[in-house]
Design a protein around this motif. Structure first.
Motif, PDB file in Angstrom:
ATOM      1  N   LEU A 293       8.276  -1.127   7.209  1.00  0.00           N
ATOM      2  CA  LEU A 293       8.184  -1.330   5.765  1.00  0.00           C
ATOM      3  C   LEU A 293       8.411  -0.052   4.967  1.00  0.00           C
ATOM      4  O   LEU A 293       8.995  -0.085   3.876  1.00  0.00           O
ATOM      5  N   ALA A 294       7.965   1.086   5.477  1.00  0.00           N
ATOM      6  CA  ALA A 294       8.108   2.324   4.712  1.00  0.00           C
ATOM      7  C   ALA A 294       9.564   2.642   4.424  1.00  0.00           C
ATOM      8  O   ALA A 294       9.907   3.146   3.345  1.00  0.00           O
ATOM      9  N   ASP A 295      10.441   2.354   5.380  1.00  0.00           N
ATOM     10  CA  ASP A 295      11.868   2.608   5.163  1.00  0.00           C
ATOM     11  C   ASP A 295      12.534   1.526   4.323  1.00  0.00           C
ATOM     12  O   ASP A 295      13.545   1.786   3.663  1.00  0.00           O
ATOM     13  N   ALA A 296      11.974   0.299   4.349  1.00  0.00           N
ATOM     14  CA  ALA A 296      12.629  -0.819   3.666  1.00  0.00           C
ATOM     15  C   ALA A 296      12.269  -0.913   2.191  1.00  0.00           C
ATOM     16  O   ALA A 296      13.103  -1.302   1.366  1.00  0.00           O
ATOM     17  N   LEU A 297      11.028  -0.574   1.844  1.00  0.00           N
ATOM     18  CA  LEU A 297      10.565  -0.775   0.473  1.00  0.00           C
ATOM     19  C   LEU A 297      10.715   0.504  -0.340  1.00  0.00           C
ATOM     20  O   LEU A 297      10.688   1.608   0.199  1.00  0.00           O
ATOM     21  N   PRO A 298      10.852   0.375  -1.647  1.00  0.00           N
ATOM     22  CA  PRO A 298      11.035   1.558  -2.500  1.00  0.00           C
ATOM     23  C   PRO A 298       9.827   2.493  -2.453  1.00  0.00           C
ATOM     24  O   PRO A 298       8.699   2.072  -2.179  1.00  0.00           O
ATOM     25  N   ASP A 299      10.055   3.756  -2.736  1.00  0.00           N
ATOM     26  CA  ASP A 299       8.958   4.708  -2.828  1.00  0.00           C
ATOM     27  C   ASP A 299       7.946   4.224  -3.853  1.00  0.00           C
ATOM     28  O   ASP A 299       8.312   3.718  -4.929  1.00  0.00           O
ATOM     29  N   GLY A 300       6.684   4.388  -3.523  1.00  0.00           N
ATOM     30  CA  GLY A 300       5.624   3.930  -4.414  1.00  0.00           C
ATOM     31  C   GLY A 300       5.137   2.529  -4.123  1.00  0.00           C
ATOM     32  O   GLY A 300       4.184   2.048  -4.761  1.00  0.00           O
ATOM     33  N   SER A 301       5.752   1.830  -3.163  1.00  0.00           N
ATOM     34  CA  SER A 301       5.303   0.492  -2.776  1.00  0.00           C
ATOM     35  C   SER A 301       4.020   0.585  -1.945  1.00  0.00           C
ATOM     36  O   SER A 301       3.769   1.590  -1.268  1.00  0.00           O
ATOM     37  N   THR A 302       3.239  -0.466  -1.968  1.00  0.00           N
ATOM     38  CA  THR A 302       2.035  -0.559  -1.149  1.00  0.00           C
ATOM     39  C   THR A 302       2.032  -1.904  -0.436  1.00  0.00           C
ATOM     40  O   THR A 302       2.659  -2.867  -0.890  1.00  0.00           O
ATOM     41  N   TRP A 303       1.333  -1.958   0.689  1.00  0.00           N
ATOM     42  CA  TRP A 303       1.203  -3.216   1.431  1.00  0.00           C
ATOM     43  C   TRP A 303      -0.063  -3.156   2.260  1.00  0.00           C
ATOM     44  O   TRP A 303      -0.646  -2.091   2.477  1.00  0.00           O
ATOM     45  N   ASN A 304      -0.493  -4.332   2.719  1.00  0.00           N
ATOM     46  CA  ASN A 304      -1.714  -4.408   3.512  1.00  0.00           C
ATOM     47  C   ASN A 304      -1.384  -4.428   4.999  1.00  0.00           C
ATOM     48  O   ASN A 304      -0.221  -4.585   5.407  1.00  0.00           O
ATOM     49  N   ARG A 305      -2.432  -4.285   5.811  1.00  0.00           N
ATOM     50  CA  ARG A 305      -2.305  -4.415   7.256  1.00  0.00           C
ATOM     51  C   ARG A 305      -3.219  -5.558   7.688  1.00  0.00           C
ATOM     52  O   ARG A 305      -4.397  -5.367   7.950  1.00  0.00           O
ATOM     53  N   PRO A 306      -2.690  -6.788   7.753  1.00  0.00           N
ATOM     54  CA  PRO A 306      -3.544  -7.932   8.080  1.00  0.00           C
ATOM     55  C   PRO A 306      -4.053  -7.866   9.516  1.00  0.00           C
ATOM     56  O   PRO A 306      -3.334  -7.452  10.423  1.00  0.00           O
ATOM     57  N   GLU A 307      -5.293  -8.265   9.717  1.00  0.00           N
ATOM     58  CA  GLU A 307      -5.862  -8.310  11.064  1.00  0.00           C
ATOM     59  C   GLU A 307      -5.369  -9.522  11.845  1.00  0.00           C
ATOM     60  O   GLU A 307      -5.591  -9.608  13.060  1.00  0.00           O
ATOM     61  N   GLY A 308      -4.733 -10.454  11.171  1.00  0.00           N
ATOM     62  CA  GLY A 308      -4.248 -11.657  11.834  1.00  0.00           C
ATOM     63  C   GLY A 308      -3.425 -12.482  10.872  1.00  0.00           C
ATOM     64  O   GLY A 308      -2.992 -12.017   9.814  1.00  0.00           O
ATOM     65  N   GLY A 309      -3.186 -13.740  11.246  1.00  0.00           N
ATOM     66  CA  GLY A 309      -2.438 -14.637  10.385  1.00  0.00           C
ATOM     67  C   GLY A 309      -0.941 -14.457  10.509  1.00  0.00           C
ATOM     68  O   GLY A 309      -0.413 -14.097  11.565  1.00  0.00           O
ATOM     69  N   MET A 310      -0.239 -14.654   9.385  1.00  0.00           N
ATOM     70  CA  MET A 310       1.215 -14.731   9.413  1.00  0.00           C
ATOM     71  C   MET A 310       1.914 -13.877   8.366  1.00  0.00           C
ATOM     72  O   MET A 310       3.134 -13.770   8.384  1.00  0.00           O
ATOM     73  N   PHE A 311       1.152 -13.257   7.443  1.00  0.00           N
ATOM     74  CA  PHE A 311       1.788 -12.701   6.255  1.00  0.00           C
ATOM     75  C   PHE A 311       1.380 -11.263   5.979  1.00  0.00           C
ATOM     76  O   PHE A 311       0.227 -10.873   6.180  1.00  0.00           O
ATOM     77  N   VAL A 312       2.349 -10.507   5.463  1.00  0.00           N
ATOM     78  CA  VAL A 312       2.114  -9.209   4.844  1.00  0.00           C
ATOM     79  C   VAL A 312       2.403  -9.359   3.346  1.00  0.00           C
ATOM     80  O   VAL A 312       3.399  -9.982   2.955  1.00  0.00           O
ATOM     81  N   TRP A 313       1.543  -8.792   2.545  1.00  0.00           N
ATOM     82  CA  TRP A 313       1.665  -8.848   1.083  1.00  0.00           C
ATOM     83  C   TRP A 313       2.014  -7.457   0.581  1.00  0.00           C
ATOM     84  O   TRP A 313       1.330  -6.483   0.926  1.00  0.00           O
ATOM     85  N   ALA A 314       3.079  -7.344  -0.155  1.00  0.00           N
ATOM     86  CA  ALA A 314       3.550  -6.042  -0.625  1.00  0.00           C
ATOM     87  C   ALA A 314       3.644  -6.024  -2.142  1.00  0.00           C
ATOM     88  O   ALA A 314       3.910  -7.047  -2.780  1.00  0.00           O
ATOM     89  N   ARG A 315       3.427  -4.846  -2.694  1.00  0.00           N
ATOM     90  CA  ARG A 315       3.573  -4.639  -4.143  1.00  0.00           C
ATOM     91  C   ARG A 315       4.538  -3.473  -4.358  1.00  0.00           C
ATOM     92  O   ARG A 315       4.291  -2.355  -3.890  1.00  0.00           O
TER      93      ARG A 315
END
Length: 405
Positions: free
Chosen positions: A321-343
């Motif tokens: 994600l760090a290489d894919a998303l623009p500088d200044g983006s944030t995202w979570n590290r889910p402990e499980g499930g199916m999804f990552v949420w990014a801003r």
């Protein structure tokens, strides 16, 4: 005697217009996720937009063996009508499974549903009158917003943080809005992937006990844990058991095509849901229920295999994600499930950007449709379970190119 020419026949009267569709059908739109999946169905598209389990991990042989067994051993029962509440064998096995995870449950506490989505619809029918208020997390599972909207409810968003709904804000809204229910996905939430800690769950349960409100606790992803320890259900918290409905599903751990879910609810509400289900479909398919009851003996071993693969895929997405998303983006590290949420940074609008990203043959879901309150247009949801780590890496490369324009 002459026969009048056909041209002498009177012209037919114009057809009267049909009565209109119910107003609620126009007030609730379709699912943006489904619309995106239809646009991106081409095989060359790497699709992070869906919430689809990986089909190559379905236990085709194990499920087929369960169906063969029930059709060979009990064909008359398997192909016959069943009770609305569900097959006793499946309810008993599920009750034992739930009780083993810390929530005392009997078979009669459960209603089998045609997917947990039907459980939401049944609960809306049993609990909501048009104009009633429903509280939801912000952002919230999109199909729940559709169910509540179709029921004519007024949906109000509860402020959230990294741990889920804010209990103080929840209590203030309960006092002010007088809602019928609060809907939550506390474990690996859709869309954010976050998990509500035990202390927060106890605080939410205490609000419901003090203020008199139903809690609908939806848990379709709870078995898909890759890190950390299991957190007890809200339904197991003191003071919550008589006012919490627990929803579960086999879709993410067995196969969504079976359309099997369940709800655990206090007796009066469960009976009301059974009446609503009789009006909807009489009962969930018998053969599917009996096969699932048979398959439960090996489900945990299958889920362990799925968790190992999905955990690797989550790590592959997080690593890129760090290489894919623009500088200044944030995202979570889910402990499980199916999804990552990014801003993304606030100057980005993920809805407006989606067409140029799709031209790179990759897709995500913009975050805006998940909000009952004011949307954050810079957010997006990425599903990491459907693709291999190699495909995820390539998809993130395409995503980065698309976001850069």
């Amino acid at each position: 005697m002459t026969t009048p020419a056909a041209t002498d026949a009177p012209a037919p009267a114009p057809a009267a217009p049909l009565p209109p569709l119910a107003a609620r059908t126009g007030a609730v739109g379709g699912s943006p996720v489904r619309d995106i999946l239809a646009v991106t169905a081409r095989p060359e598209v790497i699709n992070f937009a869906g919430g689809l389990p990986a089909p190559e991990l379905f236990d085709r042989e194990g499920i087929a063996a369960a169906f063969r067994a029930v059709l060979e051993e009990t064909p008359a029962q398997s192909l016959q009508y069943s009770t609305t509440e569900g097959e006793p064998a499946l309810r008993a096995a599920l009750a034992e499974r739930i009780a083993g995870r810390g929530l005392p449950t009997a078979a009669d506490d459960l209603l089998i549903t045609t997917g947990s989505q039907q459980g939401l619809s049944l609960l809306a029918s049993a609990l909501l009158e048009p104009g009633d208020t429903v509280l939801v997390e912000d952002p919230c599972y999109l199909a729940a917003l559709q169910v509540f909207g179709l029921a004519g409810a007024r949906v109000v968003a509860v402020p959230t943080d990294a741990d889920g709904a804010d209990p103080q804000a929840l209590e203030e809204l309960v006092v002010r809005e007088r809602p019928k229910l609060f809907y939550t996905v506390p474990t690996f939430q859709n869309p954010t992937g976050r998990t509500m800690p035990a202390e927060r769950r106890a605080a939410v349960a205490a609000v419901a006990a003090r203020r008199g409100v139903w809690i609908l606790e939806d848990d379709p992803y709870g078995d898909l844990r890759y890190d950390g320890e299991r957190v007890p259900w809200i339904a197991a918290c003191p003071g919550a058991r008589d006012r919490t409905v627990l929803l579960g599903s086999f879709s993410k751990v067995m196969a969504p095509g079976l359309r099997l879910g369940w709800l655990r609810a206090p007796a009066a509400l469960r009976r009301a849901c059974a009446v609503a289900k009789q009006a909807a479909d009489l009962h969930t398919p018998t053969v599917n229920q009996l096969a699932a009851a048979r398959y439960l003996d090996v489900l945990d071993a299958h889920v362990a295999r799925v968790r190992a693969v999905y955990g690797e895929r989550r790590d592959a997405m997080l690593a890129g994600l760090a290489d894919a998303l623009p500088d200044g983006s944030t995202w979570n590290r889910p402990e499980g499930g199916m999804f990552v949420w990014a801003r993304l940074p606030s100057t980005y609008d993920t809805t407006a950007l989606l067409p140029q990203v799709v031209r790179q043959n990759v897709a995500y879901v913009p975050g805006a449709p998940f909000y009952a309150g004011t949307p954050d247009p810079s957010t997006l949801r990425l599903c990491f379970v459907t693709q291999t780590p190699e495909e995820i890496g390539e998809g993130l490369r395409r995503l980065g190119a698309g976001l850069k324009g």
